[in-house]
Structures are given as structure tokens and as C-alpha cells.
Design a protein around this motif. Structure first.
Motif, PDB file in Angstrom:
ATOM      1  N   ARG A   1     105.431 -29.095  55.067  1.00  0.00           N
ATOM      2  CA  ARG A   1     104.189 -28.566  55.659  1.00  0.00           C
ATOM      3  C   ARG A   1     104.014 -28.981  57.113  1.00  0.00           C
ATOM      4  NH1 ARG A   1     100.699 -27.170  58.251  1.00  0.00           N
ATOM      5  NH2 ARG A   1      98.525 -26.656  57.746  1.00  0.00           N
ATOM      6  N   TYR A   2     104.243 -30.259  57.410  1.00  0.00           N
ATOM      7  CA  TYR A   2     103.940 -30.761  58.749  1.00  0.00           C
ATOM      8  C   TYR A   2     105.178 -31.046  59.599  1.00  0.00           C
ATOM      9  CZ  TYR A   2      99.208 -31.235  56.949  1.00  0.00           C
ATOM     10  OH  TYR A   2      97.973 -30.978  56.409  1.00  0.00           O
TER      11      TYR A   2
ATOM     12  N   LEU B   1     102.161 -34.063  61.835  1.00  0.00           N
ATOM     13  CA  LEU B   1     101.159 -34.764  61.037  1.00  0.00           C
ATOM     14  C   LEU B   1     100.314 -35.645  61.952  1.00  0.00           C
ATOM     15  CD1 LEU B   1     100.399 -35.221  57.953  1.00  0.00           C
ATOM     16  CD2 LEU B   1     101.688 -37.358  58.166  1.00  0.00           C
TER      17      LEU B   1
ATOM     18  N   ALA C   1      94.484 -37.872  61.439  1.00  0.00           N
ATOM     19  CA  ALA C   1      93.520 -37.511  60.400  1.00  0.00           C
ATOM     20  C   ALA C   1      94.244 -37.185  59.094  1.00  0.00           C
ATOM     21  CB  ALA C   1      92.670 -36.324  60.847  1.00  0.00           C
ATOM     22  N   GLU C   2      95.345 -36.443  59.204  1.00  0.00           N
ATOM     23  CA  GLU C   2      96.113 -36.109  58.002  1.00  0.00           C
ATOM     24  C   GLU C   2      96.763 -37.350  57.407  1.00  0.00           C
ATOM     25  OE1 GLU C   2      95.598 -32.502  60.417  1.00  0.00           O
ATOM     26  OE2 GLU C   2      96.438 -34.460  60.891  1.00  0.00           O
TER      27      GLU C   2
ATOM     28  N   ALA D   1      94.298 -39.253  55.485  1.00  0.00           N
ATOM     29  CA  ALA D   1      94.056 -38.626  54.185  1.00  0.00           C
ATOM     30  C   ALA D   1      95.158 -38.975  53.193  1.00  0.00           C
ATOM     31  CB  ALA D   1      93.941 -37.110  54.348  1.00  0.00           C
ATOM     32  N   VAL D   2      96.403 -39.010  53.674  1.00  0.00           N
ATOM     33  CA  VAL D   2      97.522 -39.391  52.810  1.00  0.00           C
ATOM     34  C   VAL D   2      97.330 -40.811  52.301  1.00  0.00           C
ATOM     35  CG1 VAL D   2     100.006 -39.828  52.718  1.00  0.00           C
ATOM     36  CG2 VAL D   2      99.139 -37.835  53.956  1.00  0.00           C
TER      37      VAL D   2
ATOM     38  N   LEU E   1     105.017 -33.064  52.466  1.00  0.00           N
ATOM     39  CA  LEU E   1     104.487 -33.279  53.805  1.00  0.00           C
ATOM     40  C   LEU E   1     105.535 -32.901  54.849  1.00  0.00           C
ATOM     41  CD1 LEU E   1     102.649 -36.708  53.425  1.00  0.00           C
ATOM     42  CD2 LEU E   1     101.578 -34.467  53.743  1.00  0.00           C
TER      43      LEU E   1
END
Length: 205
Positions: free
Chosen positions: A173-174, A182, A185-186, A189-190, A170
């Protein structure tokens, strides 16, 4: 010639420590932007605003600077998480706050995070120690949560490395690759994944 005794290179005055910190800050930027192998000591001293000879008053070589930066990242990250996660949160609430705080940290200290990742190719022991130290504290936190019946018991060591892997990627990516970081919403999801895994509800034990 640089001294072979690292202890002798430690600054004895506040002014010396300030210079040492400038060198470390410049190295963080140089390593983060150019990579450890491409960045030179001249790049570091130029960024710190000191003569090249001054570098050797505090460090023997680039490898020693890298090791200090990785250890600094570990200390700063643990300190930041301690102050960012309220003590009265449940384990799952603490996981959410910890992930959010970690992502902010990576976004703010991108060069330092890159330094840690590059240390794998310079000194694997430094890289390994960074994650092993973090894992020990993480396992201890989960053990306390098990005792309080906040989470179920299991192979906590394996779980910790899974959770650290989630945080690591993460962060890439973020924290490093995304402009917006991040979002909620993400993060939702995590946490859905941490709570429920990937099995269908009917398949869960």
C-alpha cells in the motif's frame, strides 16, 4: 548449452563477478517492470550490456536468476534492518524503527520487492524459504524481548506471522502504490494497533 552444474557457473574473477552482478541488476529491473513471464533473457542481457551467450556463463535460465534475486532480497533486508535498528531500543521502539526502515527499503527497491512477490508463481519453495528464514530470526528477537520482560509471552510464531503480514501489506500500500510513502500519522496508527489491538479498552484482559 548451459551447464547442468550450477556451481560451475560461478565467476572466478572480480571482473566475472561484476558481470554477474550487472546481469542480476538488469534482471531485477526487467522482472520488476515486465513481470517474470514476459521478461526475456534478451531483455536482461540488453539491460546488462552483455551478449546473450554471456548470460549462460553465469546462469542456466531465468528461474535460477529469480532464485538468486529472492535470496539477495532476504540478505539485503536482514542486513538493512540490523544496521537501521539501534541495539538499545525496546521491542516496541524496534518494531517502529523496523517498519519505517522496511518501508524505505521497499520504496527504494520496488522492482526487487515485486520479484519476491512474483516468485510465488514461479517457484513456491523459493517464496516460502524467503519468509520462513525471516520468520525464524523474528521469532528469536521476540523471544529475547520476552526474556527481558519488554513484551508479554504468547504464541510468538503466530504473532510473528501476523506482524509480517502487517509489514507485507503496508509495503504494497505505502511502498509500491503510494507516492508519499508511509507518513508519521500512518506509522503512529500501525504502532497503536500493535500495542493495543482492536479491542475496546474495557474489553481487554
Amino acid at each position: 548449452m548451459p551447464s547442468s552444474d550450477s556451481a560451475s557457473l560461478k565467476p572466478m574473477t572480480a571482473r566475472g563477478e561484476a558481470t554477474r552482478q550487472r546481469i542480476l541488476g538488469a534482471a531485477e529491473e526487467a522482472f520488476g517492470k515486465s513481470g517474470f513471464f514476459r521478461a526475456s533473457i534478451s531483455d536482461i542481457t540488453r539491460g546488462a550490456g552483455v551478449a546473450q551467450g554471456t548470460f549462460y556463463l553465469y546462469f542456466q535460465n531465468k528461474e535460477e536468476v529469480l532464485g538468486e534475486l529472492v535470496r539477495h532480497m532476504g540478505r539485503e533486508l536482514r542486513r538493512m534492518l540490523t544496521h537501521s535498528i539501534p541495539q538499545d531500543l525496546s521491542r516496541l521502539e524496534a518494531e517502529r524503527e523496523g517498519i519505517a526502515a522496511f518501508m524505505r527499503f521497499v520504496s527504494q527497491r520496488q522492482n526487487l520487492y515485486r520479484v519476491v512477490q512474483e516468485s510465488l508463481f514461479v517457484d513456491e519453495q523459493i517464496y516460502r524459504d524467503y519468509y520462513m528464514d525471516f520468520a525464524r530470526g523474528y521469532i528469536s528477537a521476540l523471544e529475547k524481548s520476552v526474556e527481558k520482560s519488554e513484551i508479554r509471552d504468547g504464541n510468538l510464531e503466530v504473532w510473528v506471522w501476523i506482524l509480517m503480514g502487517v509489514g507485507h501489506f503496508l509495503g504494497l500500500r505505502y511502498g509500491l502504490w503510494a507516492e508519499n510513502g508511509l507518513g508519521d500519522a500512518e506509522l503512529d496508527a500501525v504502532m497503536d494497533f500493535i500495542r493495543n489491538g482492536i479491542a475496546r479498552p474495557a474489553d481487554r484482559d
